[in-house]
Design an enzyme around this catalytic site. Structure first.
Site, PDB file in Angstrom:
ATOM      1  N   CYS A  39       0.847  -1.191   0.000  1.00 21.84           N
ATOM      2  CA  CYS A  39       0.000   0.000   0.000  1.00 21.84           C
ATOM      3  C   CYS A  39       0.885   1.244   0.000  1.00 21.84           C
ATOM      4  O   CYS A  39       2.035   1.200   0.442  1.00 21.84           O
ATOM      5  CB  CYS A  39      -0.968  -0.005   1.180  1.00 21.84           C
ATOM      6  SG  CYS A  39      -0.221  -0.267   2.797  1.00 21.84           S
TER       7      CYS A  39
ATOM      8  N   SER B 200       3.188  -2.251   4.045  1.00 19.79           N
ATOM      9  CA  SER B 200       3.113  -0.804   3.826  1.00 19.79           C
ATOM     10  C   SER B 200       4.341  -0.321   3.103  1.00 19.79           C
ATOM     11  O   SER B 200       5.413  -0.952   3.158  1.00 19.79           O
ATOM     12  CB  SER B 200       3.010  -0.069   5.165  1.00 19.79           C
ATOM     13  OG  SER B 200       4.284  -0.027   5.804  1.00 19.79           O
ATOM     14  N   ASP B 201       4.225   0.806   2.394  1.00 18.41           N
ATOM     15  CA  ASP B 201       5.423   1.485   1.942  1.00 18.41           C
ATOM     16  C   ASP B 201       6.170   1.929   3.201  1.00 18.41           C
ATOM     17  O   ASP B 201       5.592   2.080   4.283  1.00 18.41           O
ATOM     18  CB  ASP B 201       5.084   2.682   1.053  1.00 18.41           C
ATOM     19  CG  ASP B 201       6.221   3.026   0.102  1.00 18.41           C
ATOM     20  OD1 ASP B 201       7.373   2.640   0.397  1.00 18.41           O
ATOM     21  OD2 ASP B 201       5.976   3.683  -0.922  1.00 18.41           O
ATOM     22  N   CYS B 202       7.459   2.138   3.054  1.00 19.41           N
ATOM     23  CA  CYS B 202       8.304   2.311   4.242  1.00 19.41           C
ATOM     24  C   CYS B 202       7.994   3.614   4.976  1.00 19.41           C
ATOM     25  O   CYS B 202       8.244   4.703   4.459  1.00 19.41           O
ATOM     26  CB  CYS B 202       9.765   2.234   3.845  1.00 19.41           C
ATOM     27  SG  CYS B 202      10.178   0.632   3.125  1.00 19.41           S
TER      28      CYS B 202
ATOM     29  N   ALA C 270       4.853   4.324   5.936  1.00 18.76           N
ATOM     30  CA  ALA C 270       3.466   4.721   5.670  1.00 18.76           C
ATOM     31  C   ALA C 270       2.544   4.466   6.857  1.00 18.76           C
ATOM     32  O   ALA C 270       1.535   5.159   7.020  1.00 18.76           O
ATOM     33  CB  ALA C 270       2.933   4.002   4.429  1.00 18.76           C
TER      34      ALA C 270
END
Length: 692
Positions: free
Chosen positions: A245, A278-280, A282
């Site tokens: 995401c 998650s994106d890092c 996020a």
């Protein structure tokens, strides 16, 4: 294909996990999770039932710690693989780097894309095997790729990481990449693929917005036919093991905390059984950037309950979420089951001899075969944009290919001509093997047959044109070849007229950096114009770049004989020389539209609407373009004959059909040709064939 156990089963098992029979528990070597003959779902449940709450939460962070008494080794999930393996936390590990994904997309060849991805995962497995021999730990078995966002705006700094602007082409390339990365073994995953960034992510820092807090306002229609199809294909056809995401919100809800995206679309409509990461950073962004949650604990709870199983960074906030009653143990168990299932399918709990890739040796990394494929990728993906007759006389040959036998003096100019690092794009680590520059490739191709001189001419950014040097370099030579473009790495910048700056101090395009215009940055155009106006030497321009560039003045100029886009070629720049001198013919097609620069004045980048004037991408653009989507010239010619359409009874769409056509090469050069057929419904059918 590896199929995870049914979601209904997960729900039921999670509910009874604390009441498993004692025979399924234990820490002895004979524990069920260490027995490869036991079904994975039972092994996962047995392992989870033996873990403490703190141990469970620790495994939901991307840098997962070891749990020695359970036989769980430490594992860092964060490895990149967009066009080669890169571990940001261990840059010493080398790998082969192919052209940036936009250059791979320009091949329009899904079989070739599959082969490239298979090579990337082969190198990742080799690196893991070597590490396992040393200390019995695992690495490089999961990767955060492919990037299947739509390149909807030409200014987007990360557009070169994608497969272009068309949802169908992106879907086909994405599926091919995932299948190549993950392999086809029925029991084990070769390397886990992560389709990112879900969803509607395509802005870094424009119109006063940051990607970390931007709210993408997306209509149902645009979501359905532009922003979501590639993700649906990635999980339903590619069977990707995970989805990432994104940082942004969609219609007011951060994507990592969106039940609509992660539950309704991903898990219910598309029946995705895998892991969401998650994106890092996020997860923290839900509270810190979007202000959607009041605290880190509340933000972590929102993301976990929405369906984000793992945080790339830190999920330890879930300890507070649990204490405050924001999540339950079942929520944590559900996420952990999906995470551990992937680790089992990667073979982390089984003897290496049971796995088909455990014997891949380190000498495949940067091997001659892999480097040759990188060169072939440049041959197939470079796009010939312009190729005019070399003189105004009737019957004269085109500017390209250059006749090596007739060349005595060649000048190679531009900031990309002899730079290795600027050829690699972004998301790269240490290259395994040489990185040949365009200058070295040309010099190597011509050998001692011609004198090849090198001239910088200017920097990428800033205002420092050596116009006089460019004129001198292009005087009394047979051809001048300029290598210009945009850079994704930090480059030096000089002050321009009146102390102004022409571009950012860090980079032209890339993660965190959208472009403000579509022109060549710095004073690169000036040195080309100086040579064009003040000499009569034939001029060839090769673009090294990711996003579209407005080179309309070159297209219109009688003094510019040829223009070629080589994208960011990675370790394959030797292929540029093969194209320039006609060893092979260019066959690449643009996966993006090349816009005029005034598009940036009339279209707001933060406007996510695809159709409102002036429109976005070839599907909806209502203004003229410099080069259209799918444009690409060659040195030969083709004739299409006997198109036949037959119903496809196996297609998901009842109106599906199979198209067959004969493609005849009527020229003298052998080249790979991808024939495209566009339908009214914006469906693209691609025939990949070797035309002879």
């Amino acid at each position: 294909m590896i199929k995870l156990f049914d979601l209904v089963l997960i729900t039921v098992c999670a509910g009874i996990i604390s009441r498993l029979p004692s025979g399924l528990c234990g820490t002895s070597p004979g524990a069920p999770w260490q027995d490869a003959s036991v079904p994975i779902q039972r092994r996962v449940l047995a392992l989870v039932s033996n873990m403490t709450t703190e141990e469970k939460i620790g495994q939901l962070s991307s840098n997962s710690p070891a749990i020695e008494h359970l036989g769980i080794s430490a594992f860092n999930w964060w490895t990149e693989c967009l066009h080669g393996m890169w571990m940001p936390w261990d840059n010493a590990k080398a790998a082969t780097f192919f052209p940036q994904p936009i250059g791979l997309a320009a091949t329009w060849d899904t079989d070739f894309m599959h082969d490239v991805a298979s090579i990337i995962s082969e190198e990742m497995r080799a690196i893991n095997n070597e590490q396992f021999k040393q200390d019995k730990t695992y690495r490089a078995l999961n990767c955060f790729g492919p990037n299947i966002n739509i390149f909807r705006d030409p200014r987007w700094g990360r557009g070169s990481e994608t497969y272009g602007e068309d949802p169908h082409l992106t879907s086909r390339m994405g599926v091919a990449f995932v299948q190549g990365i993950q392999g086809a073994d029925p029991a084990y995953i070769k390397v886990g693929a992560t389709c990112k960034h879900f969803a509607a992510y395509s802005l870094e820092n424009a119109d006063g917005y940051s990607r970390l807090s931007f709210n993408a306002s997306v209509s149902h229609r645009d979501a359905t036919d532009t922003y979501l199809p590639a993700f649906e294909a990635c999980v339903k056809e590619g069977h990707a093991q995970s989805v990432m995401c994104s940082y942004n919100a969609v219609n007011g809800v951060p994507t990592c905390a969106s039940p609509e995206l992660l539950q309704q679309h991903l898990r219910q409509e598309w029946t995705f059984p895998g892991m969401v990461v998650s994106d890092c950073g996020a997860v923290e962004g839900v509270s810190r950037n979007h202000k959607f949650a009041k605290s880190l604990a509340e933000g972590a709870a929102d993301t976990l309950k929405a369906g984000t199983d793992m945080s790339c960074a830190d999920y330890s906030y879930l300890k507070d979420s649990l204490k405050e009653g924001l999540v339950g143990h079942v929520d944590i168990d559900m996420a952990l089951i999906r995470v551990l299932t992937q680790r089992f399918q990667l073979g982390m709990f089984d003897p290496p001899e049971r796995q088909p890739w455990s014997t891949i040796p380190m000498d495949v990394v940067g091997s001659q075969r892999h480097l040759e494929v990188a060169v072939e990728a440049v041959r197939r993906g470079s796009v010939l944009l312009k190729n005019r007759k070399s003189t105004i006389h009737h019957g004269s040959p085109k500017t390209l290919p250059l006749d090596a036998a007739k060349l005595k003096k060649v000048s190679v100019l531009g900031p990309f001509a002899n730079s290795t690092e600027m050829l690699l794009g972004n998301y790269y680590g240490t290259p395994a093997g040489p990185v040949t520059t365009p200058y070295e490739a040309i010099k190597g191709y011509l050998g001692d047959k011609a004198e090849v001189s090198l001239h910088l001419g200017t920097r990428v950014t800033g205002y420092a044109p050596d116009s006089e040097g460019a004129i001198n370099a292009c005087t009394d030579v047979d051809v001048c070849i300029f290598f210009v473009g945009s850079s994704m790495i930090a480059v030096h910048e000089e002050a321009g007229p009146r102390g102004g700056y022409s571009m950012w101090s860090a980079t032209n395009e890339g993660e965190g950096f959208d472009r403000s215009h579509l022109k060549l940055p710095g004073s690169q155009e000036e040195i080309i114009k100086a040579a064009a106006v003040n000499t009569n030497t034939p001029i060839v321009v090769v673009l090294i770049h990711g996003g579209p560039l407005d080179v309309s003045w070159m297209e219109k100029s009688d003094r510019i004989g040829a223009i070629m886009s080589a994208w960011y070629p990675g370790q394959g720049a030797a292929g540029i020389a093969d194209l320039l001198f006609g060893k092979v013919s260019p066959s690449g097609k643009l996966p993006v539209t090349f816009y005029y620069n005034n598009y940036t004045d009339i279209q707001s980048m933060s406007n996510m609407d695809m159709r409102s004037w002036p429109g976005r991408t070839y599907r909806y653009l209502q203004e003229p373009e410099v080069y259209p989507f799918s444009h690409g010239l060659s040195y030969t010619a083709f004739v299409y004959r006997n198109l036949v359409l037959t119903p496809n009874h196996n297609a998901m769409d009842p109106n599906g059909f199979v198209a067959q056509v004969e493609v005849h090469n009527t020229g003298v050069l052998v080249m790979c040709m991808c024939a495209m057929m566009s339908l009214v419904a914006n469906v693209l059918v691609c025939f990949s064939t070797e035309a002879e």
